[in-house]
Motif scaffolding. Structure first.
Motif, PDB file in Angstrom:
ATOM      1  N   GLY A   1       0.808  -1.213   0.000  1.00  0.00           N
ATOM      2  CA  GLY A   1       0.000   0.000   0.000  1.00  0.00           C
ATOM      3  C   GLY A   1       0.841   1.262   0.000  1.00  0.00           C
ATOM      4  O   GLY A   1       0.531   2.233  -0.703  1.00  0.00           O
ATOM      5  N   ALA A   2       1.917   1.252   0.780  1.00  0.00           N
ATOM      6  CA  ALA A   2       2.802   2.418   0.818  1.00  0.00           C
ATOM      7  C   ALA A   2       3.504   2.624  -0.527  1.00  0.00           C
ATOM      8  O   ALA A   2       3.677   3.764  -0.979  1.00  0.00           O
ATOM      9  N   THR A   3       3.902   1.526  -1.163  1.00  0.00           N
ATOM     10  CA  THR A   3       4.576   1.639  -2.456  1.00  0.00           C
ATOM     11  C   THR A   3       3.622   2.141  -3.530  1.00  0.00           C
ATOM     12  O   THR A   3       3.990   2.981  -4.358  1.00  0.00           O
ATOM     13  N   ILE A   4       2.395   1.647  -3.514  1.00  0.00           N
ATOM     14  CA  ILE A   4       1.403   2.126  -4.483  1.00  0.00           C
ATOM     15  C   ILE A   4       1.109   3.607  -4.257  1.00  0.00           C
ATOM     16  O   ILE A   4       0.990   4.381  -5.208  1.00  0.00           O
ATOM     17  N   ALA A   5       1.023   4.028  -2.998  1.00  0.00           N
ATOM     18  CA  ALA A   5       0.775   5.438  -2.696  1.00  0.00           C
ATOM     19  C   ALA A   5       1.958   6.305  -3.130  1.00  0.00           C
ATOM     20  O   ALA A   5       1.776   7.451  -3.548  1.00  0.00           O
ATOM     21  N   ARG A   6       3.183   5.762  -3.033  1.00  0.00           N
ATOM     22  CA  ARG A   6       4.376   6.536  -3.363  1.00  0.00           C
ATOM     23  C   ARG A   6       4.593   6.646  -4.867  1.00  0.00           C
ATOM     24  O   ARG A   6       4.877   7.722  -5.375  1.00  0.00           O
ATOM     25  N   ILE A   7       4.450   5.528  -5.613  1.00  0.00           N
ATOM     26  CA  ILE A   7       4.762   5.571  -7.051  1.00  0.00           C
ATOM     27  C   ILE A   7       3.519   5.605  -7.937  1.00  0.00           C
ATOM     28  O   ILE A   7       3.630   5.867  -9.123  1.00  0.00           O
ATOM     29  N   GLY A   8       2.353   5.298  -7.395  1.00  0.00           N
ATOM     30  CA  GLY A   8       1.116   5.316  -8.180  1.00  0.00           C
ATOM     31  C   GLY A   8       0.704   3.915  -8.601  1.00  0.00           C
ATOM     32  O   GLY A   8       1.526   2.998  -8.647  1.00  0.00           O
ATOM     33  N   PRO A   9      -0.566   3.758  -8.942  1.00  0.00           N
ATOM     34  CA  PRO A   9      -1.054   2.419  -9.277  1.00  0.00           C
ATOM     35  C   PRO A   9      -0.555   1.887 -10.625  1.00  0.00           C
ATOM     36  O   PRO A   9      -0.289   0.694 -10.750  1.00  0.00           O
ATOM     37  N   MET A  10      -0.420   2.734 -11.627  1.00  0.00           N
ATOM     38  CA  MET A  10       0.008   2.236 -12.940  1.00  0.00           C
ATOM     39  C   MET A  10       1.468   1.781 -12.949  1.00  0.00           C
ATOM     40  O   MET A  10       1.770   0.712 -13.478  1.00  0.00           O
ATOM     41  N   PRO A  11       2.418   2.550 -12.368  1.00  0.00           N
ATOM     42  CA  PRO A  11       3.787   2.028 -12.297  1.00  0.00           C
ATOM     43  C   PRO A  11       3.867   0.748 -11.456  1.00  0.00           C
ATOM     44  O   PRO A  11       4.640  -0.163 -11.783  1.00  0.00           O
ATOM     45  N   TRP A  12       3.065   0.658 -10.397  1.00  0.00           N
ATOM     46  CA  TRP A  12       3.057  -0.556  -9.577  1.00  0.00           C
ATOM     47  C   TRP A  12       2.597  -1.753 -10.414  1.00  0.00           C
ATOM     48  O   TRP A  12       3.201  -2.828 -10.355  1.00  0.00           O
ATOM     49  N   LYS A  13       1.551  -1.565 -11.200  1.00  0.00           N
ATOM     50  CA  LYS A  13       1.062  -2.653 -12.041  1.00  0.00           C
ATOM     51  C   LYS A  13       2.096  -3.045 -13.091  1.00  0.00           C
ATOM     52  O   LYS A  13       2.232  -4.220 -13.433  1.00  0.00           O
ATOM     53  N   GLY A  14       2.834  -2.062 -13.595  1.00  0.00           N
ATOM     54  CA  GLY A  14       3.886  -2.357 -14.563  1.00  0.00           C
ATOM     55  C   GLY A  14       5.012  -3.164 -13.949  1.00  0.00           C
ATOM     56  O   GLY A  14       5.464  -4.159 -14.529  1.00  0.00           O
ATOM     57  N   ILE A  15       5.476  -2.751 -12.770  1.00  0.00           N
ATOM     58  CA  ILE A  15       6.541  -3.480 -12.077  1.00  0.00           C
ATOM     59  C   ILE A  15       6.066  -4.883 -11.716  1.00  0.00           C
ATOM     60  O   ILE A  15       6.780  -5.868 -11.899  1.00  0.00           O
ATOM     61  N   TYR A  16       4.836  -4.978 -11.217  1.00  0.00           N
ATOM     62  CA  TYR A  16       4.246  -6.267 -10.853  1.00  0.00           C
ATOM     63  C   TYR A  16       4.175  -7.198 -12.063  1.00  0.00           C
ATOM     64  O   TYR A  16       4.513  -8.379 -11.978  1.00  0.00           O
ATOM     65  N   SER A  17       3.765  -6.648 -13.201  1.00  0.00           N
ATOM     66  CA  SER A  17       3.664  -7.446 -14.419  1.00  0.00           C
ATOM     67  C   SER A  17       5.027  -7.917 -14.900  1.00  0.00           C
ATOM     68  O   SER A  17       5.187  -9.080 -15.290  1.00  0.00           O
ATOM     69  N   VAL A  18       6.007  -7.026 -14.868  1.00  0.00           N
ATOM     70  CA  VAL A  18       7.352  -7.399 -15.311  1.00  0.00           C
ATOM     71  C   VAL A  18       7.931  -8.490 -14.413  1.00  0.00           C
ATOM     72  O   VAL A  18       8.494  -9.474 -14.904  1.00  0.00           O
ATOM     73  N   VAL A  19       7.779  -8.343 -13.097  1.00  0.00           N
ATOM     74  CA  VAL A  19       8.291  -9.363 -12.166  1.00  0.00           C
ATOM     75  C   VAL A  19       7.583 -10.697 -12.395  1.00  0.00           C
ATOM     76  O   VAL A  19       8.214 -11.752 -12.414  1.00  0.00           O
ATOM     77  N   SER A  20       6.282 -10.665 -12.614  1.00  0.00           N
ATOM     78  CA  SER A  20       5.533 -11.899 -12.846  1.00  0.00           C
ATOM     79  C   SER A  20       5.945 -12.583 -14.143  1.00  0.00           C
ATOM     80  O   SER A  20       6.135 -13.801 -14.179  1.00  0.00           O
ATOM     81  N   ILE A  21       6.091 -11.803 -15.201  1.00  0.00           N
ATOM     82  CA  ILE A  21       6.468 -12.382 -16.495  1.00  0.00           C
ATOM     83  C   ILE A  21       7.888 -12.932 -16.451  1.00  0.00           C
ATOM     84  O   ILE A  21       8.146 -14.045 -16.928  1.00  0.00           O
ATOM     85  N   VAL A  22       8.808 -12.177 -15.862  1.00  0.00           N
ATOM     86  CA  VAL A  22      10.193 -12.659 -15.738  1.00  0.00           C
ATOM     87  C   VAL A  22      10.233 -13.921 -14.876  1.00  0.00           C
ATOM     88  O   VAL A  22      10.913 -14.897 -15.210  1.00  0.00           O
ATOM     89  N   GLY A  23       9.497 -13.921 -13.773  1.00  0.00           N
ATOM     90  CA  GLY A  23       9.446 -15.108 -12.921  1.00  0.00           C
ATOM     91  C   GLY A  23       8.891 -16.308 -13.652  1.00  0.00           C
ATOM     92  O   GLY A  23       9.396 -17.431 -13.502  1.00  0.00           O
ATOM     93  N   PHE A  24       7.856 -16.110 -14.470  1.00  0.00           N
ATOM     94  CA  PHE A  24       7.264 -17.211 -15.220  1.00  0.00           C
ATOM     95  C   PHE A  24       8.229 -17.746 -16.267  1.00  0.00           C
ATOM     96  O   PHE A  24       8.357 -18.962 -16.446  1.00  0.00           O
ATOM     97  N   ILE A  25       8.942 -16.852 -16.946  1.00  0.00           N
ATOM     98  CA  ILE A  25       9.918 -17.279 -17.949  1.00  0.00           C
ATOM     99  C   ILE A  25      11.057 -18.047 -17.296  1.00  0.00           C
ATOM    100  O   ILE A  25      11.481 -19.108 -17.786  1.00  0.00           O
ATOM    101  N   VAL A  26      11.565 -17.551 -16.166  1.00  0.00           N
ATOM    102  CA  VAL A  26      12.642 -18.246 -15.457  1.00  0.00           C
ATOM    103  C   VAL A  26      12.143 -19.587 -14.921  1.00  0.00           C
ATOM    104  O   VAL A  26      12.876 -20.578 -14.915  1.00  0.00           O
ATOM    105  N   LEU A  27      10.888 -19.640 -14.497  1.00  0.00           N
ATOM    106  CA  LEU A  27      10.290 -20.884 -14.021  1.00  0.00           C
ATOM    107  C   LEU A  27      10.235 -21.924 -15.137  1.00  0.00           C
ATOM    108  O   LEU A  27      10.615 -23.087 -14.926  1.00  0.00           O
TER     109      LEU A  27
END
Length: 84
Positions: free
Chosen positions: A26-52
């Motif tokens: 919640g603090a990170t979303i408040a600090r950087i905003g919801p759209m950058p958070w969703k972008g970072i979340y998506s990149v981490v998820s996709i990279v994690g899935f590819i590495v998996l």
């Protein structure tokens, strides 16, 4: 196997942020905003899935057969299936 574990950690860890670190999320979303958070979340998820997937392929290629059952156990299994 290490690559598989890293992929699991990235993918499942990213998806578990809401469960284990709700305040930080919640603090990170408040600090950087919801759209950058969703972008970072998506990149981490996709990279994690590819590495998996990559780690699964590497681990599957390096498998060692620990036990090979005797041929006659196929017939026993078929007989037990008919009974069940």
């Amino acid at each position: 196997m290490l690559i598989l574990i890293v992929g699991l950690f990235l993918f499942l860890g990213g998806h578990s942020v809401r469960i284990f670190a709700e305040d930080w999320r919640g603090a990170t979303i408040a600090r950087i905003g919801p759209m950058p958070w969703k972008g970072i979340y998506s990149v981490v998820s996709i990279v994690g899935f590819i590495v998996l997937i990559w780690g699964f392929r590497v681990a599957r290629a390096d498998t060692v057969v620990l036990y090979s059952p005797p041929v006659w156990t196929r017939h026993v299994a078929g007989l037990l299936m008919m009974v069940s």
